[in-house]
Design a protein around this motif. Structure first.
Motif, PDB file in Angstrom:
ATOM      1  N   GLY A  64       0.787  -1.221   0.000  1.00 20.71           N
ATOM      2  CA  GLY A  64       0.000   0.000   0.000  1.00 20.71           C
ATOM      3  C   GLY A  64       0.815   1.265   0.000  1.00 20.71           C
ATOM      4  N   ASP A  65       2.124   1.158  -0.210  1.00 22.20           N
ATOM      5  CA  ASP A  65       3.006   2.324  -0.173  1.00 22.20           C
ATOM      6  C   ASP A  65       3.696   2.506  -1.525  1.00 22.20           C
ATOM      7  OD1 ASP A  65       2.510   2.915   2.531  1.00 22.20           O
ATOM      8  OD2 ASP A  65       4.043   1.459   3.163  1.00 22.20           O
ATOM      9  N   TRP A  66       4.037   3.755  -1.835  1.00 19.16           N
ATOM     10  CA  TRP A  66       4.824   4.073  -3.018  1.00 19.16           C
ATOM     11  C   TRP A  66       6.308   4.015  -2.677  1.00 19.16           C
ATOM     12  CZ3 TRP A  66       3.174   4.792  -7.975  1.00 19.16           C
ATOM     13  CH2 TRP A  66       1.784   4.930  -8.156  1.00 19.16           C
ATOM     14  N   TRP A  67       7.124   3.540  -3.594  1.00 21.66           N
ATOM     15  CA  TRP A  67       8.561   3.462  -3.397  1.00 21.66           C
ATOM     16  C   TRP A  67       9.255   3.828  -4.704  1.00 21.66           C
ATOM     17  CZ3 TRP A  67       9.737  -0.034  -7.099  1.00 21.66           C
ATOM     18  CH2 TRP A  67       8.789  -1.013  -7.388  1.00 21.66           C
ATOM     19  N   SER A  68      10.511   4.171  -4.616  1.00 19.41           N
ATOM     20  CA  SER A  68      11.296   4.542  -5.797  1.00 19.41           C
ATOM     21  C   SER A  68      12.569   3.717  -5.788  1.00 19.41           C
ATOM     22  CB  SER A  68      11.634   6.042  -5.767  1.00 19.41           C
ATOM     23  OG  SER A  68      12.341   6.424  -6.918  1.00 19.41           O
ATOM     24  N   SER A  69      12.857   3.035  -6.919  1.00 16.47           N
ATOM     25  CA  SER A  69      13.985   2.112  -6.944  1.00 16.47           C
ATOM     26  C   SER A  69      14.618   2.067  -8.327  1.00 16.47           C
ATOM     27  CB  SER A  69      13.539   0.703  -6.539  1.00 16.47           C
ATOM     28  OG  SER A  69      14.583  -0.232  -6.755  1.00 16.47           O
ATOM     29  N   ALA A  70      15.831   2.611  -8.432  1.00 14.63           N
ATOM     30  CA  ALA A  70      16.579   2.514  -9.686  1.00 14.63           C
ATOM     31  C   ALA A  70      16.910   1.058 -10.001  1.00 14.63           C
ATOM     32  CB  ALA A  70      17.854   3.345  -9.603  1.00 14.63           C
ATOM     33  N   PHE A 116       9.369  10.344  -7.159  1.00 13.41           N
ATOM     34  CA  PHE A 116      10.614   9.936  -7.804  1.00 13.41           C
ATOM     35  C   PHE A 116      11.785  10.362  -6.923  1.00 13.41           C
ATOM     36  CE2 PHE A 116       8.504  10.623 -12.227  1.00 13.41           C
ATOM     37  CZ  PHE A 116       7.820   9.433 -12.104  1.00 13.41           C
ATOM     38  N   HIS A 117      12.424   9.396  -6.273  1.00  9.87           N
ATOM     39  CA  HIS A 117      13.524   9.723  -5.352  1.00  9.87           C
ATOM     40  C   HIS A 117      14.840   9.033  -5.702  1.00  9.87           C
ATOM     41  CE1 HIS A 117      10.532  11.673  -2.917  1.00  9.87           C
ATOM     42  NE2 HIS A 117       9.897  10.539  -2.651  1.00  9.87           N
ATOM     43  N   ASP A 118      14.807   8.074  -6.611  1.00  5.37           N
ATOM     44  CA  ASP A 118      16.011   7.273  -6.887  1.00  5.37           C
ATOM     45  C   ASP A 118      16.212   7.217  -8.400  1.00  5.37           C
ATOM     46  OD1 ASP A 118      18.199   5.634  -6.633  1.00  5.37           O
ATOM     47  OD2 ASP A 118      17.045   3.813  -6.213  1.00  5.37           O
ATOM     48  N   ARG A 119      16.925   8.217  -8.927  1.00  2.55           N
ATOM     49  CA  ARG A 119      17.091   8.330 -10.368  1.00  2.55           C
ATOM     50  C   ARG A 119      18.170   7.376 -10.877  1.00  2.55           C
ATOM     51  NH1 ARG A 119      17.434  14.224 -12.764  1.00  2.55           N
ATOM     52  NH2 ARG A 119      15.204  13.967 -12.274  1.00  2.55           N
ATOM     53  N   GLU A 120      17.861   6.734 -12.005  1.00  4.27           N
ATOM     54  CA  GLU A 120      18.840   5.902 -12.699  1.00  4.27           C
ATOM     55  C   GLU A 120      19.542   6.764 -13.746  1.00  4.27           C
ATOM     56  OE1 GLU A 120      20.710   2.278 -14.282  1.00  4.27           O
ATOM     57  OE2 GLU A 120      20.058   3.066 -12.348  1.00  4.27           O
ATOM     58  N   PRO A 121      20.844   7.053 -13.556  1.00  3.57           N
ATOM     59  CA  PRO A 121      21.549   7.863 -14.559  1.00  3.57           C
ATOM     60  C   PRO A 121      21.743   7.074 -15.843  1.00  3.57           C
ATOM     61  CG  PRO A 121      23.077   7.079 -12.889  1.00  3.57           C
ATOM     62  CD  PRO A 121      21.711   6.659 -12.436  1.00  3.57           C
ATOM     63  N   LEU A 122      21.694   7.765 -16.961  1.00  5.51           N
ATOM     64  CA  LEU A 122      21.820   7.116 -18.259  1.00  5.51           C
ATOM     65  C   LEU A 122      22.925   7.780 -19.073  1.00  5.51           C
ATOM     66  CD1 LEU A 122      18.059   6.742 -19.275  1.00  5.51           C
ATOM     67  CD2 LEU A 122      19.561   4.976 -18.326  1.00  5.51           C
ATOM     68  N   GLY A 123      24.011   7.054 -19.251  1.00  9.39           N
ATOM     69  CA  GLY A 123      25.021   7.427 -20.227  1.00  9.39           C
ATOM     70  C   GLY A 123      25.708   8.745 -19.989  1.00  9.39           C
ATOM     71  N   GLU A 124      26.436   9.114 -21.007  1.00  6.58           N
ATOM     72  CA  GLU A 124      27.222  10.331 -21.038  1.00  6.58           C
ATOM     73  C   GLU A 124      26.532  11.338 -21.951  1.00  6.58           C
ATOM     74  OE1 GLU A 124      29.797  10.718 -19.145  1.00  6.58           O
ATOM     75  OE2 GLU A 124      29.717   8.665 -18.373  1.00  6.58           O
ATOM     76  N   PRO A 125      27.127  12.533 -22.131  1.00  9.94           N
ATOM     77  CA  PRO A 125      26.563  13.469 -23.103  1.00  9.94           C
ATOM     78  C   PRO A 125      26.470  12.827 -24.481  1.00  9.94           C
ATOM     79  CG  PRO A 125      28.199  14.563 -21.732  1.00  9.94           C
ATOM     80  CD  PRO A 125      28.272  13.093 -21.397  1.00  9.94           C
ATOM     81  N   PRO A 126      25.615  13.354 -25.346  1.00  6.18           N
ATOM     82  CA  PRO A 126      25.378  12.736 -26.645  1.00  6.18           C
ATOM     83  C   PRO A 126      26.664  12.423 -27.404  1.00  6.18           C
ATOM     84  CG  PRO A 126      23.871  14.559 -26.312  1.00  6.18           C
ATOM     85  CD  PRO A 126      24.824  14.574 -25.154  1.00  6.18           C
ATOM     86  N   LEU A 127      26.714  11.234 -28.005  1.00  6.15           N
ATOM     87  CA  LEU A 127      27.855  10.813 -28.803  1.00  6.15           C
ATOM     88  C   LEU A 127      27.575  11.207 -30.250  1.00  6.15           C
ATOM     89  CD1 LEU A 127      30.513   9.245 -29.106  1.00  6.15           C
ATOM     90  CD2 LEU A 127      29.158   7.169 -29.367  1.00  6.15           C
TER      91      LEU A 127
END
Length: 246
Positions: A64-70, A116-127
């Motif tokens: 019954g609770d919301w959670w944030s998980s990368a 939203f508390h646990d952000r998943e980082p994605l990659g580097e600046p555009p290639l």
């Protein structure tokens, strides 16, 4: 030659941006337990529309609770068994299931983003691999890749063909065929085309979008990327990232 603008494309350009909704199915779904919970996601985009992060939040009826998980967001993309239990749905379906599972009214999107508390980082600046030759009549040419986890079968490919008026390769069912199909459209004075591409036999898929821009703003790029991604999600694939090659 590009087709006239498709009905879905016009709606995409005009529609506001929205979150992505998934149901988490139980191991043995039934009428009494249609889902264990809900996952809500949103890519964090740079100014050029590439993905630099992934925000997500989940709700499980048993807790019954919301959670944030990368870690859970990564698992949806890397673990085939977990991916099998995750199904993309429009918000209206998520609202019905949330209410049916005892959650009440599904919070609005601003309230969901606050979870939203646990952000998943994605990659580097555009290639940026190259500076492509810009066709006459356009001022910019960009190439984007949306990478997806999951598989597409014959029925899904046929559905995409119908939705996008896509031209399928003669051997599109052969797992060794890289480009399964190609489609294109005009949005105002901009020209878009995309390839549906296998990334390794049965391993993953990508949608490679080429945008030839006549207008200075490129306002159509982001909503079109989102709409194309949404169509793929509803065929059972899960987006991993959005990259830019030129």
């Amino acid at each position: 030659m590009a087709t006239e603008i498709h009905p879905y494309a016009g709606a995409a350009v005009a529609a506001p941006y929205a979150l992505d909704y998934y149901l988490v199915l139980p191991d043995r779904p039934s009428d009494e337990t249609p889902a264990d919970g809900i996952v809500v996601e949103e890519f964090v985009l740079a100014d050029d529309h590439t993905a630099i992060g992934l925000d997500s939040a989940g709700w499980i009826a048993a807790d019954g609770d919301w959670w944030s998980s990368a870690a859970f967001a990564r698992g949806m993309r890397r673990d085939p068994e977990l991916r099998r239990r995750v199904v993309a749905v429009p918000r209206r379906d998520a609202e019905v299931v949330y209410r049916r599972l005892g959650g009440g009214e599904l919070p609005g999107e601003a309230a969901l983003r606050s979870r939203f508390h646990d952000r998943e980082p994605l990659g580097e600046p555009p290639l940026i691999l190259n500076s492509p030759e810009v066709p006459d009549g356009f001022h910019d040419k960009r190439v984007y890749r949306v990478l997806f986890a999951g598989r597409l079968g014959r029925d899904q490919l046929a559905h995409l063909r119908a939705i996008w008026r896509m031209t399928l390769s003669d051997d599109f069912e052969d797992p060794r065929t890289r480009v399964a199909g190609t489609a294109s459209l005009n949005v105002a004075d901009d020209l878009f085309s995309w390839d549906l591409r296998r990334i390794g036999p049965g391993a993953a898929w990508s949608l490679d979008l080429t945008a030839c821009l006549a207008g200075r703003s490129g306002d159509a790029v982001r909503p079109l990327l989102r709409e194309l991604t949404t169509v793929m999600r509803h065929e059972g694939l899960i987006p991993v990232t959005i990259e830019r090659f030129s």
